[in-house]
Design an enzyme around this catalytic site. Structure first.
Site, PDB file in Angstrom:
ATOM      1  N   HIS A 178      -3.390   0.600   4.423  1.00  0.00           N
ATOM      2  CA  HIS A 178      -2.812   1.946   4.554  1.00  0.00           C
ATOM      3  C   HIS A 178      -3.876   2.945   5.046  1.00  0.00           C
ATOM      4  O   HIS A 178      -4.191   3.918   4.361  1.00  0.00           O
ATOM      5  CB  HIS A 178      -2.204   2.396   3.217  1.00  0.00           C
ATOM      6  CG  HIS A 178      -1.173   3.479   3.377  1.00  0.00           C
ATOM      7  ND1 HIS A 178      -0.041   3.557   2.618  1.00  0.00           N
ATOM      8  CD2 HIS A 178      -1.106   4.545   4.230  1.00  0.00           C
ATOM      9  CE1 HIS A 178       0.678   4.603   2.978  1.00  0.00           C
ATOM     10  NE2 HIS A 178       0.047   5.218   3.958  1.00  0.00           N
ATOM     11  N   GLU A 213       1.888  -1.487  -2.754  1.00  0.00           N
ATOM     12  CA  GLU A 213       0.480  -1.264  -2.390  1.00  0.00           C
ATOM     13  C   GLU A 213      -0.320  -0.991  -3.647  1.00  0.00           C
ATOM     14  O   GLU A 213       0.198  -0.345  -4.562  1.00  0.00           O
ATOM     15  CB  GLU A 213       0.375  -0.094  -1.412  1.00  0.00           C
ATOM     16  CG  GLU A 213       1.107  -0.387  -0.108  1.00  0.00           C
ATOM     17  CD  GLU A 213       1.087   0.776   0.888  1.00  0.00           C
ATOM     18  OE1 GLU A 213       0.397   1.776   0.627  1.00  0.00           O
ATOM     19  OE2 GLU A 213       1.772   0.669   1.904  1.00  0.00           O
ATOM     20  N   ARG A 272       6.286   3.261   6.460  1.00  0.00           N
ATOM     21  CA  ARG A 272       6.240   2.939   5.036  1.00  0.00           C
ATOM     22  C   ARG A 272       6.735   1.507   4.857  1.00  0.00           C
ATOM     23  O   ARG A 272       7.673   1.078   5.542  1.00  0.00           O
ATOM     24  CB  ARG A 272       7.141   3.883   4.222  1.00  0.00           C
ATOM     25  CG  ARG A 272       6.592   5.294   4.048  1.00  0.00           C
ATOM     26  CD  ARG A 272       5.400   5.343   3.087  1.00  0.00           C
ATOM     27  NE  ARG A 272       4.930   6.701   2.862  1.00  0.00           N
ATOM     28  CZ  ARG A 272       3.953   7.303   3.553  1.00  0.00           C
ATOM     29  NH1 ARG A 272       3.319   6.667   4.523  1.00  0.00           N
ATOM     30  NH2 ARG A 272       3.598   8.548   3.261  1.00  0.00           N
TER      31      ARG A 272
END
Ligand code: NAP
Length: 325
Positions: free
Chosen positions: A285, A266, A237
């Site tokens: 991601h 993000e 993360r």
């Protein structure tokens, strides 16, 4: 009477059909302003929620007094207030295991892409700038035989160790809460303190969850312990890293390169200084983002949700304290 389920993620037709058999389903198409308003409207009647990539905090969940279960289509559960859910006896489930191998593949893709400068040099070819045989200025560094450092030796960490050890002949060192003798035996891996790992690994790979304990675990002090040839990989993360310190380390070339699948915020803004650095490979991601794995994750989440709404203990229950059998 069927229970009400709110989906904030689209599912494949077979999974939708399965949910419809057992529940009244409201689909939130997108998590934009209109979608969030529709979600708020649906929450008062919802018994179950299924989705990912949305912070479900108390402010939102207080709107859902009938809520019994939340099925996250992810293994990471940093988007949920677990204590709050447990207090309200709302069963939270996630989707571990089915995404482990694919996420480790993503980690290795970033290892290879950064070390061999795949993206930078492919862009050079595409831009018509390959005019002669390349020389040392464009050479990369080897992956095979280098030391693979894994921070967070869980499911994904082990899958990365497997690839490094068996596929690339890499010595594996790792840091977790405690040593794991079975991992040492399988991959010839060795436990290290965090600082020793940062100093000794050629590739420093993050595969741990975001928790209060791991937030900004890697900052200026930690980057300073790495060497100028170290390659930093983050598939966990973004918030586990102090991104400003990472940018600094990359700009000053106190580390060699970074392969990043996750970011503090993000989607990553186009203006991010990370995107001005040619020693960064940034992906959006995509850790688990293959057709096969995303379908397996969705299936797992549907199974978990239907079990919970049927009064059973879901296979992947995150907060056992919420379950009264
Ligand atoms: P896991 O099996 O629970 O493994 C996590 C490991 O991290 C555990 O072994 C744990 O060590 C270790 N850990 C936790 N806190 C730590 C700390 N403070 N210091 C050192 N080690 C610590 O989880 P997983 O399935 O491998 O997934 C890991 C994470 O990857 C997820 O939580 C998620 O955030 C991320 N992820 C990202 C993507 C992506 O798309 N990029 C996809 C999937 C997962 P102990 O066993 O010693 O407690």
């Amino acid at each position: 009477m069927k229970k009400s389920v709110v989906l904030y993620k689209k599912l494949s037709a077979p999974l939708m059909a399965r949910l419809h058999e057992h529940a009244d389903v409201t689909l939130i198409d997108a998590l934009d302003e209109a979608g969030l308003a529709k979600l708020r409207d649906a929450l008062p009647g919802a018994h179950g929620l299924l989705g990912a990539s949305l912070r479900l905090d108390a402010e939102l969940l207080d709107l859902a007094p009938k809520l019994e279960a939340v099925a996250s289509v992810s293994v990471g559960v940093d988007n949920y207030d677990i204590d709050y859910l447990t207090r309200r006896r709302i069963l939270l489930s996630n989707t571990p295991d089915v995404l482990t191998e694919t996420t480790a593949d993503t980690g290795f893709a970033l290892i290879l892409a950064t070390a061999r400068r795949v993206v930078e040099l492919a862009d050079m070819v595409r831009a018509g700038q390959w005019h002669k045989n390349i020389g040392p200025a464009h050479f990369g560094s080897d992956v095979h035989g280098k030391t693979l450092g894994i921070i967070g030796m869980g499911r994904i960490g082990e899958a990365l160790a497997q690839r490094g050890h068996f596929g690339f002949g890499m010595p594996v060192i790792y840091h977790s809460h405690s040593p794991k003798p079975e991992v040492d035996a399988r991959f010839g891996a060795q436990y290290r303190s965090l600082d020793d790992l940062l100093q000794q690994a050629d590739f420093v790979c993050l595969t741990l969850p975001l928790t209060a304990e791991t937030e900004k675990l890697i900052g200026a002090r930690e980057f300073a312990l790495m060497g100028p040839e170290t390659i930093f990989i983050n598939i966990s993360r973004g918030k586990v890293v102090d991104e400003a310190a990472l940018v600094d380390a990359l700009q000053q070339r106190t580390i060699r390169a970074a392969g990043l699948d996750v970011f503090e915020r993000e989607p990553l803004e186009h203006g991010s200084p990370l995107l001005r650095l040619n020693n960064v490979v940034a992906t959006p991601h995509i850790g688990s983002a293959t057709h096969e794995t995303r379908e397996a994750m969705a299936r797992c989440a549907v199974d978990n949700l239907l079990a919970a709404l049927g009064g059973e203990r879901p296979l992947n229950l995150v907060n056992p304290g919420a379950y009264v059998g």
